[in-house]
Design an enzyme around this catalytic site. Structure first.
Site, short mmCIF file in Angstrom:
data_model
loop_
_atom_site.label_atom_id
_atom_site.label_comp_id
_atom_site.label_asym_id
_atom_site.label_seq_id
_atom_site.Cartn_x
_atom_site.Cartn_y
_atom_site.Cartn_z
N GLY A 41 0.78 -1.23 0.00
CA GLY A 41 0.00 0.00 0.00
C GLY A 41 0.81 1.28 0.00
O GLY A 41 0.40 2.28 -0.58
N ASP A 107 1.00 3.60 4.38
CA ASP A 107 -0.16 4.29 3.82
C ASP A 107 -1.20 4.57 4.88
O ASP A 107 -1.79 5.65 4.92
CB ASP A 107 -0.76 3.50 2.65
CG ASP A 107 -1.05 2.05 2.99
OD1 ASP A 107 -0.61 1.58 4.06
OD2 ASP A 107 -1.74 1.38 2.20
N ASP A 110 -3.99 1.83 11.34
CA ASP A 110 -5.36 1.44 11.65
C ASP A 110 -5.39 0.94 13.10
O ASP A 110 -5.38 1.74 14.03
CB ASP A 110 -5.78 0.38 10.62
CG ASP A 110 -7.24 0.01 10.66
OD1 ASP A 110 -7.93 0.38 11.62
OD2 ASP A 110 -7.71 -0.66 9.73
N THR A 111 -5.34 -0.35 13.31
CA THR A 111 -5.34 -0.87 14.68
C THR A 111 -4.00 -0.62 15.37
O THR A 111 -3.92 -0.62 16.60
CB THR A 111 -5.62 -2.38 14.70
OG1 THR A 111 -4.55 -3.05 14.04
CG2 THR A 111 -6.94 -2.71 14.04
N GLY A 112 -2.95 -0.46 14.58
CA GLY A 112 -1.61 -0.28 15.14
C GLY A 112 -0.82 -1.57 15.25
O GLY A 112 0.36 -1.56 15.63
N ARG A 172 -5.90 0.16 -6.30
CA ARG A 172 -4.66 0.81 -5.84
C ARG A 172 -4.25 1.97 -6.74
O ARG A 172 -3.58 2.90 -6.30
CB ARG A 172 -3.51 -0.21 -5.79
CG ARG A 172 -3.65 -1.27 -4.72
CD ARG A 172 -2.31 -1.98 -4.53
NE ARG A 172 -2.42 -3.24 -3.83
CZ ARG A 172 -2.38 -3.41 -2.52
NH1 ARG A 172 -2.26 -2.36 -1.75
NH2 ARG A 172 -2.45 -4.61 -1.99
C1 PRP Z 1 -2.50 -2.02 5.60
C2 PRP Z 1 -1.49 -0.92 5.78
C3 PRP Z 1 -0.77 -1.30 7.02
C4 PRP Z 1 -1.81 -2.06 7.81
C5 PRP Z 1 -2.33 -1.17 8.90
O1 PRP Z 1 -1.91 -3.07 4.93
O2 PRP Z 1 -0.63 -0.81 4.68
O3 PRP Z 1 0.36 -2.11 6.75
O4 PRP Z 1 -2.87 -2.41 6.92
O5 PRP Z 1 -3.27 -1.85 9.66
P1 PRP Z 1 -3.10 -2.07 11.22
O6 PRP Z 1 -2.75 -0.77 11.84
O7 PRP Z 1 -4.49 -2.54 11.63
O8 PRP Z 1 -2.07 -3.13 11.44
P2 PRP Z 1 -2.74 -4.24 4.24
O9 PRP Z 1 -2.82 -5.41 5.17
O10 PRP Z 1 -4.05 -3.72 3.74
O11 PRP Z 1 -1.79 -4.69 3.05
P3 PRP Z 1 -1.36 -3.89 1.70
O12 PRP Z 1 -0.50 -2.73 2.13
O13 PRP Z 1 -0.59 -4.88 0.91
O14 PRP Z 1 -2.62 -3.43 1.04
#
Ligand code: PRP
Length: 185
Positions: A41, A107, A110-112, A172
């Protein structure tokens, strides 16, 4: 594509990324920096951000796979999904970060869970400095207490795609950041 609603336009993103680049340039005080992007991402954000930073910059990429990925986490949020789920390293950086100035580029925060895992991993390299830049922060969804040093936008709890972010690997390449209504419900 008409089901997508623009949350952040390409112009808003470009303006904010330029501001972030200026801030990072100031903070780096002329020292070289390694930008570490988290696949997949962050690839789009990293590519724009590094072109707004006026320091000696190199970049590298790291990849993780998480049980709590965004799409699945969203589906499972109401249920028993736990942020203590596993994050697994699937691609490591290709150079030692020891003694280097490192900025991890994400990018979305979210939850961290992912950032907590990656911070621990990369601090283990003993860099000279370590900072985190995220374009989007879903602060209301945090399950682990972790923060970024540079935040583009704090956004509400809606499922967003575009500018590198996907839903099932799609969207994307959309230049704006959009809400996918069917998923964010
Ligand atoms: C997304 C983003 C972070 C993660 C954040 O990746 O790029 O790595 O989620 O989420 P969190 O704070 O809840 O851990 P994703 O799993 O969507 O993979 P991608 O980047 O390949 O789309």
């Amino acid at each position: 594509m008409d089901e997508l609603r623009i949350l952040l336009s390409r112009e808003q993103i470009a303006q904010r990324v330029a501001e972030m680049g200026r801030q990072i340039t100031t903070d780096c005080a002329g020292e070289p920096v390694i930008f570490v992007g988290v696949l997949k991402g962050a690839a789009v954000f990293l590519s724009d951000l590094v072109r707004q930073v006026r320091v000696d910059a190199t970049f590298d990429f790291i990849a993780v796979s998480s049980y709590g990925n965004r799409a699945r986490a969203n589906q499972e949020l109401a249920g028993s999904w736990e942020s203590s789920g596993e994050v697994r390293l699937t691609k490591d950086v290709e150079q030692s970060l020891r003694g280097k100035n490192v900025i991890l580029v994400e990018d979305i925060l979210d939850t961290g869970l992912t950032l907590t895992f990656l911070k621990r991993l990369l601090l283990g390299h003993e860099p000279k400095s370590f900072r985190v830049a995220v374009l989007l922060d879903k602060a209301s969804r945090r399950k682990l207490a972790v923060a970024a040093d540079y935040v583009g936008f704090v956004i509400p709890d809606e499922f967003v795609v575009g500018y590198g972010l996907d839903y099932a690997e799609k969207f994307r390449n959309i230049p704006d950041i959009c809400v996918l209504p069917d998923v964010s419900g």
